[in-house]
Design an enzyme around this catalytic site. Structure first.
Site, PDB file in Angstrom:
ATOM      1  N   TYR A 139      39.280  17.653  91.237  1.00 10.28           N
ATOM      2  CA  TYR A 139      40.094  16.959  90.230  1.00 10.28           C
ATOM      3  C   TYR A 139      40.125  17.753  88.934  1.00 10.28           C
ATOM      4  O   TYR A 139      39.237  18.548  88.648  1.00 10.28           O
ATOM      5  CB  TYR A 139      39.560  15.546  89.981  1.00 10.28           C
ATOM      6  CG  TYR A 139      38.183  15.480  89.352  1.00 10.28           C
ATOM      7  CD1 TYR A 139      38.031  15.259  87.981  1.00 10.28           C
ATOM      8  CD2 TYR A 139      37.041  15.633  90.128  1.00 10.28           C
ATOM      9  CE1 TYR A 139      36.772  15.192  87.412  1.00 10.28           C
ATOM     10  CE2 TYR A 139      35.780  15.567  89.569  1.00 10.28           C
ATOM     11  CZ  TYR A 139      35.655  15.344  88.206  1.00 10.28           C
ATOM     12  OH  TYR A 139      34.398  15.286  87.636  1.00 10.28           O
ATOM     13  N   ASN A 193      26.818  21.690  91.923  1.00 10.38           N
ATOM     14  CA  ASN A 193      26.622  22.255  90.588  1.00 10.38           C
ATOM     15  C   ASN A 193      25.417  23.186  90.645  1.00 10.38           C
ATOM     16  O   ASN A 193      24.311  22.754  90.995  1.00 10.38           O
ATOM     17  CB  ASN A 193      26.362  21.163  89.550  1.00 10.38           C
ATOM     18  CG  ASN A 193      27.613  20.380  89.212  1.00 10.38           C
ATOM     19  OD1 ASN A 193      28.718  20.779  89.565  1.00 10.38           O
ATOM     20  ND2 ASN A 193      27.453  19.252  88.538  1.00 10.38           N
ATOM     21  N   TYR A 195      23.051  25.562  88.440  1.00 15.41           N
ATOM     22  CA  TYR A 195      22.651  25.852  87.064  1.00 15.41           C
ATOM     23  C   TYR A 195      21.664  27.013  87.009  1.00 15.41           C
ATOM     24  O   TYR A 195      20.730  27.084  87.806  1.00 15.41           O
ATOM     25  CB  TYR A 195      21.962  24.640  86.424  1.00 15.41           C
ATOM     26  CG  TYR A 195      22.786  23.384  86.356  1.00 15.41           C
ATOM     27  CD1 TYR A 195      23.600  23.116  85.256  1.00 15.41           C
ATOM     28  CD2 TYR A 195      22.738  22.445  87.388  1.00 15.41           C
ATOM     29  CE1 TYR A 195      24.347  21.955  85.191  1.00 15.41           C
ATOM     30  CE2 TYR A 195      23.484  21.282  87.326  1.00 15.41           C
ATOM     31  CZ  TYR A 195      24.280  21.038  86.227  1.00 15.41           C
ATOM     32  OH  TYR A 195      25.012  19.883  86.169  1.00 15.41           O
ATOM     33  N   ASP A 206      31.607   9.864  85.009  1.00 17.05           N
ATOM     34  CA  ASP A 206      32.465  10.226  86.142  1.00 17.05           C
ATOM     35  C   ASP A 206      33.676   9.304  86.141  1.00 17.05           C
ATOM     36  O   ASP A 206      33.507   8.082  86.089  1.00 17.05           O
ATOM     37  CB  ASP A 206      31.700  10.085  87.454  1.00 17.05           C
ATOM     38  CG  ASP A 206      30.595  11.124  87.590  1.00 17.05           C
ATOM     39  OD1 ASP A 206      29.943  11.433  86.579  1.00 17.05           O
ATOM     40  OD2 ASP A 206      30.384  11.613  88.703  1.00 17.05           O
ATOM     41  N   HIS A 266      26.131  10.367  80.870  1.00 18.42           N
ATOM     42  CA  HIS A 266      24.949  11.087  81.337  1.00 18.42           C
ATOM     43  C   HIS A 266      25.198  12.586  81.204  1.00 18.42           C
ATOM     44  O   HIS A 266      26.349  13.024  81.112  1.00 18.42           O
ATOM     45  CB  HIS A 266      24.579  10.711  82.777  1.00 18.42           C
ATOM     46  CG  HIS A 266      25.663  10.946  83.777  1.00 18.42           C
ATOM     47  ND1 HIS A 266      26.610   9.985  84.098  1.00 18.42           N
ATOM     48  CD2 HIS A 266      25.972  12.029  84.531  1.00 18.42           C
ATOM     49  CE1 HIS A 266      27.441  10.461  85.008  1.00 18.42           C
ATOM     50  NE2 HIS A 266      27.087  11.707  85.284  1.00 18.42           N
ATOM     51  N   ARG A 277      18.528  25.544  89.225  1.00 17.02           N
ATOM     52  CA  ARG A 277      18.583  24.207  89.807  1.00 17.02           C
ATOM     53  C   ARG A 277      19.985  23.967  90.348  1.00 17.02           C
ATOM     54  O   ARG A 277      20.977  24.386  89.757  1.00 17.02           O
ATOM     55  CB  ARG A 277      18.260  23.142  88.765  1.00 17.02           C
ATOM     56  CG  ARG A 277      18.264  21.737  89.367  1.00 17.02           C
ATOM     57  CD  ARG A 277      18.621  20.685  88.337  1.00 17.02           C
ATOM     58  NE  ARG A 277      18.678  19.371  88.963  1.00 17.02           N
ATOM     59  CZ  ARG A 277      19.535  18.424  88.629  1.00 17.02           C
ATOM     60  NH1 ARG A 277      20.419  18.648  87.691  1.00 17.02           N
ATOM     61  NH2 ARG A 277      19.537  17.261  89.241  1.00 17.02           N
TER      62      ARG A 277
END
Length: 342
Positions: A139, A193, A195, A206, A266, A277
């Site tokens: 998106y 994701n 990192y 979201d 968040h 991570r």
């Protein structure tokens, strides 16, 4: 005899008069001592309680120390909001170290394929110290939006992102179904994701109009924290204190719904990423009529005229280097950072 008797009577009279005078003097001294004791007690009480216990005293104290009262009120509100956030969070440790190692090896394969250019254009979204890989459904968000602000995000047309890899179904989604975290067939969007130390993702919600609840994430490579209710600014990076900081361990599953998913932002703070991570986010997008219409139209348009046909990487880098506030990078004023959604 009379004289002697008179003398005796006079002596006794003088003695009695002297006794009465002494008694009166003693009474006066006792009274003075008692009065002094009362005064001393009153002085001690006044030192301990300089103002009478009354509504006037409370009002004076409130008027003379308003900052303390405001601080206490803010703390109570923060504690209440943290309680609401916790009510919308579920966490469990489902993946063993061996299972984590297998999944992490698969994530490395995704990174390698992306570096070789083997994915569709919108599957990969790069930013400093953080890359995103969309599978199933992707998106538009942030700088990719023609109109900025919550509710403007749109799903990409079918085929713009790659399908969910089979290993995600077998190694991750199936285990969540077996433990009744999600129902069979719930997930049709998986985002990885990745990192690097010091990486982050700014405060967001979201998109409610795109994704159903709950939102499920699984953490890999290292431990970190998910923070709620922070505000970001850059140059240098500054992050306000969170309403709640939630530890997320390697191999743990975090499920957000209710207040935690919809009513508060968040984020991942830079200071919470000390080692590499990765997190796999599993969601179910809603199929909206506006998406169906825009997708139908996009098939008829050449690629260079489709909505969201450019990457957010350059805009993110420009914002980072110029020191813009995160809300500006998302197209909103600083005071709206907390409720920005992407």
């Amino acid at each position: 005899m009379a004289a002697a008797s008179g003398y005796t009577d006079l002596r006794e009279k003088l003695k009695s008069m002297t006794s009465r005078d002494n008694y009166k003097a003693g009474s006066r001294e006792a009274a003075a001592a008692a009065a002094a004791a009362v005064a001393a007690a009153a002085a001690a009480a006044a030192a301990a309680e300089p103002y009478p216990v009354s509504g006037a005293k409370r009002k004076y104290q409130e008027d003379s120390d308003p900052e303390r009262s405001d601080y206490e009120e803010q703390q109570l509100q923060k504690e209440e909001e943290a309680r609401k956030v916790k009510s919308g969070i579920r966490q469990m440790r489902l993946f063993s170290q061996d299972e984590c190692a297998k999944i992490e090896a698969r994530i490395d394969e995704v990174v390698s394929r992306a570096e070789k250019g083997l994915y569709n254009e919108h599957t990969v979204d790069r930013a400093p110290l953080r890359n995103k890989y969309f599978f199933g459904e992707g998106y538009t968000y942030g700088a990719q939006l023609q109109k900025r602000g919550p509710g403007q995000e749109r799903l990409y047309p079918p085929g713009d992102v790659d399908e969910i890899p089979e290993w995600v179904h077998q190694l991750v989604i199936q285990k969540l179904v077996e433990h009744r975290v999600i129902p069979e067939g719930f997930v049709n969007s998986a985002v990885i994701n990745d990192y690097q130390p010091g990486g982050c993702i700014v405060s967001h919600v979201d998109p409610i109009h795109i994704f159903e609840r709950p939102i499920v994430s699984v953490s890999f490579f290292s431990d970190s924290a998910l923070c709620f209710g922070c505000k970001f600014q850059f140059k240098p990076i500054r992050v306000s204190e969170p309403v709640l900081s939630l530890p997320v361990r390697r191999g743990s599953v975090t499920v957000l719904s209710g207040y935690a998913a919809d009513e508060i932002t968040h984020c991942i703070r830079p200071q919470d990423i000390k080692e590499r991570r990765a997190v796999i986010i599993l969601r179910k997008p809603r199929i909206l009529e506006m998406d169906k219409e825009e997708n139908r139209r996009s098939v008829l348009l050449p690629t260079h005229r489709r909505r969201g046909s450019f990457s957010s990487e350059n805009y993110w880098r420009k914002s980072y280097e110029s020191g813009e506030d995160c809300s500006e990078a998302a197209g909103g004023p600083a005071r709206k950072v907390k409720m920005r959604r992407h």
